[in-house]
Design a protein around this motif. Structure first.
Motif, short mmCIF file in Angstrom:
data_model
loop_
_atom_site.label_atom_id
_atom_site.label_comp_id
_atom_site.label_asym_id
_atom_site.label_seq_id
_atom_site.Cartn_x
_atom_site.Cartn_y
_atom_site.Cartn_z
N VAL A 32 0.83 -1.21 0.00
CA VAL A 32 0.00 0.00 0.00
C VAL A 32 0.86 1.24 0.00
CG1 VAL A 32 -1.69 1.32 1.31
CG2 VAL A 32 -1.94 -1.16 1.07
N ALA A 33 1.94 1.21 0.81
CA ALA A 33 2.83 2.38 0.87
C ALA A 33 3.49 2.62 -0.48
CB ALA A 33 3.87 2.18 1.96
N PHE A 34 3.89 1.54 -1.16
CA PHE A 34 4.53 1.67 -2.47
C PHE A 34 3.56 2.26 -3.50
CE2 PHE A 34 5.56 -0.06 -6.66
CZ PHE A 34 6.85 0.42 -6.81
N GLU A 35 2.29 1.83 -3.48
CA GLU A 35 1.29 2.37 -4.39
C GLU A 35 1.04 3.84 -4.13
OE1 GLU A 35 -2.21 0.04 -4.22
OE2 GLU A 35 -1.42 -1.56 -5.51
N ASP A 36 1.06 4.20 -2.81
CA ASP A 36 0.87 5.61 -2.49
C ASP A 36 2.00 6.46 -3.05
OD1 ASP A 36 -1.48 5.10 -1.21
OD2 ASP A 36 -0.60 5.00 0.82
N VAL A 37 3.20 5.93 -2.94
CA VAL A 37 4.36 6.66 -3.45
C VAL A 37 4.30 6.78 -4.97
CG1 VAL A 37 6.87 6.63 -3.71
CG2 VAL A 37 5.84 6.06 -1.51
N THR A 38 4.04 5.66 -5.64
CA THR A 38 4.00 5.70 -7.10
C THR A 38 2.81 6.47 -7.61
OG1 THR A 38 2.85 3.57 -7.12
CG2 THR A 38 5.25 3.53 -7.34
N ASP A 39 1.67 6.42 -6.89
CA ASP A 39 0.50 7.20 -7.32
C ASP A 39 0.80 8.68 -7.24
OD1 ASP A 39 -0.90 5.01 -7.91
OD2 ASP A 39 -2.23 5.04 -6.15
N GLY A 40 1.54 9.07 -6.24
CA GLY A 40 1.89 10.48 -6.14
C GLY A 40 2.81 10.91 -7.24
N ARG A 41 3.55 9.90 -7.82
CA ARG A 41 4.48 10.24 -8.87
C ARG A 41 3.88 10.14 -10.26
NH1 ARG A 41 7.97 6.76 -11.10
NH2 ARG A 41 7.58 5.26 -9.44
N THR A 42 3.02 9.15 -10.49
CA THR A 42 2.45 8.98 -11.83
C THR A 42 0.94 9.08 -11.85
OG1 THR A 42 2.31 6.57 -11.59
CG2 THR A 42 4.39 7.47 -12.41
N GLY A 43 0.28 8.70 -10.80
CA GLY A 43 -1.18 8.76 -10.76
C GLY A 43 -1.83 7.76 -11.69
N LEU A 44 -1.16 6.70 -12.09
CA LEU A 44 -1.73 5.78 -13.07
C LEU A 44 -2.92 5.02 -12.53
CD1 LEU A 44 1.51 4.27 -14.68
CD2 LEU A 44 0.00 6.03 -15.59
N SER A 45 -2.89 4.66 -11.26
CA SER A 45 -3.92 3.78 -10.74
C SER A 45 -5.28 4.45 -10.62
CB SER A 45 -3.50 3.23 -9.36
OG SER A 45 -3.38 4.29 -8.43
N ASP A 51 -8.91 12.90 -17.45
CA ASP A 51 -8.09 13.46 -16.37
C ASP A 51 -6.79 14.01 -16.93
OD1 ASP A 51 -10.02 12.76 -14.61
OD2 ASP A 51 -8.97 11.00 -13.79
N ILE A 52 -6.19 14.92 -16.15
CA ILE A 52 -4.88 15.46 -16.49
C ILE A 52 -3.84 14.73 -15.66
CG2 ILE A 52 -3.41 17.51 -16.48
CD1 ILE A 52 -5.90 19.19 -16.85
N ALA A 53 -2.85 14.12 -16.32
CA ALA A 53 -1.82 13.37 -15.61
C ALA A 53 -0.94 14.34 -14.81
CB ALA A 53 -0.97 12.58 -16.58
N PRO A 54 -0.57 13.99 -13.58
CA PRO A 54 0.28 14.87 -12.77
C PRO A 54 1.72 14.92 -13.25
CG PRO A 54 -0.10 12.81 -11.62
CD PRO A 54 -0.98 12.78 -12.84
N SER A 55 2.12 13.99 -14.11
CA SER A 55 3.48 14.00 -14.64
C SER A 55 3.46 13.29 -15.99
CB SER A 55 4.44 13.29 -13.69
OG SER A 55 4.05 11.93 -13.51
N ASP A 56 4.59 13.38 -16.71
CA ASP A 56 4.67 12.75 -18.03
C ASP A 56 4.55 11.23 -17.92
OD1 ASP A 56 5.00 15.19 -19.15
OD2 ASP A 56 7.19 15.06 -19.27
#
Length: 227
Positions: A32-45, A51-56
């Motif tokens: 869960v912590a890893f998904e939170d980190v990656t979601d904050g970086r890519t927002g893919l999930s 929607d507008i992606a938060p990053s490339d």
């Protein structure tokens, strides 16, 4: 621990279950912590269509597709690059200007022959010709020509107008056509006579070729369709 064998096995089983449960909880927490980190970086999930992606976001492979926006831009640019298409010279305009020149020359001839008018009166009469914008010096020189020379000058005016009006004359090149009129005057005329011819012809030259809107639009549509 002074335990019997069966008690030791029981306690060991409980310990293994507890450790397994703790390991599961720890692993789930890490996921869960890893998904939170990656979601904050890519927002893919959590991304949805629109929607507008938060990053490339980089695709794993290269794809191409037809862009309607870019295609339309290229089509508009292709159509805009097509220069206006002009119709061929209109011979009716040449005839109109030649007829006008004949009437003007006939009027000037009558003014020249007026026996009782003063030179100033004759100058004023010629200045009333709306199709001409001759200055007073040119008009005075015109009046001072003898009849034979005047007739020769008049004939040359008509010849030059007919020759020039057969060429392609547009609003965009009218000034350059007028600038070439001296080259059309016969070499037998002196500077004063040639100046009179150039002045009269220059005022009577008119555009005889105009944009063909239908042909231009058709060509622009064909250029756009080729993109």
């Amino acid at each position: 621990f002074n335990l019997r064998f069966d008690q030791a096995v029981t306690y060991l089983n409980r310990l293994m279950v507890t450790l397994a449960a703790l390991a599961f909880i720890l692993l789930a927490t890490l996921i869960v912590a890893f998904e939170d980190v990656t979601d904050g970086r890519t927002g893919l999930s959590t991304l949805e269509v629109g929607d507008i992606a938060p990053s490339d976001i980089f695709a794993p492979e290269t794809r191409t597709y037809v862009s309607q926006v870019l295609t339309e831009q290229r089509r508009e640019a292709a159509a805009a690059n097509v220069a206006p298409i002009y119709a061929p010279p209109n011979p009716e305009i040449a005839r109109q200007q030649t007829d006008l020149a004949l009437r003007i020359l006939n009027f000037i001839d009558n003014v020249r022959r007026a026996p009782f008018d003063t030179t100033d009166q004759k100058i004023r009469d010629i200045e009333e010709i709306t199709a001409l914008a001759l200055d007073r010096d040119t008009i005075r020189q015109l009046l001072e020509l003898d009849n034979e020379t005047w007739q020769d000058v008049s004939d040359q005016v008509i010849a030059v107008i007919e020759r020039v009006m057969r060429t392609d004359i547009r609003e965009t090149n009218l000034s350059s056509v007028r600038a070439q009129i001296p080259n059309q005057v016969g070499v037998r005329f002196n500077e004063i006579e040639a100046g009179i011819i150039v002045a009269v012809v220059g005022d009577l030259i008119r555009p005889n070729s105009f944009p063909d809107e239908a042909a231009t639009q058709e060509t622009r549509e064909a250029a756009a369709a080729g993109i």
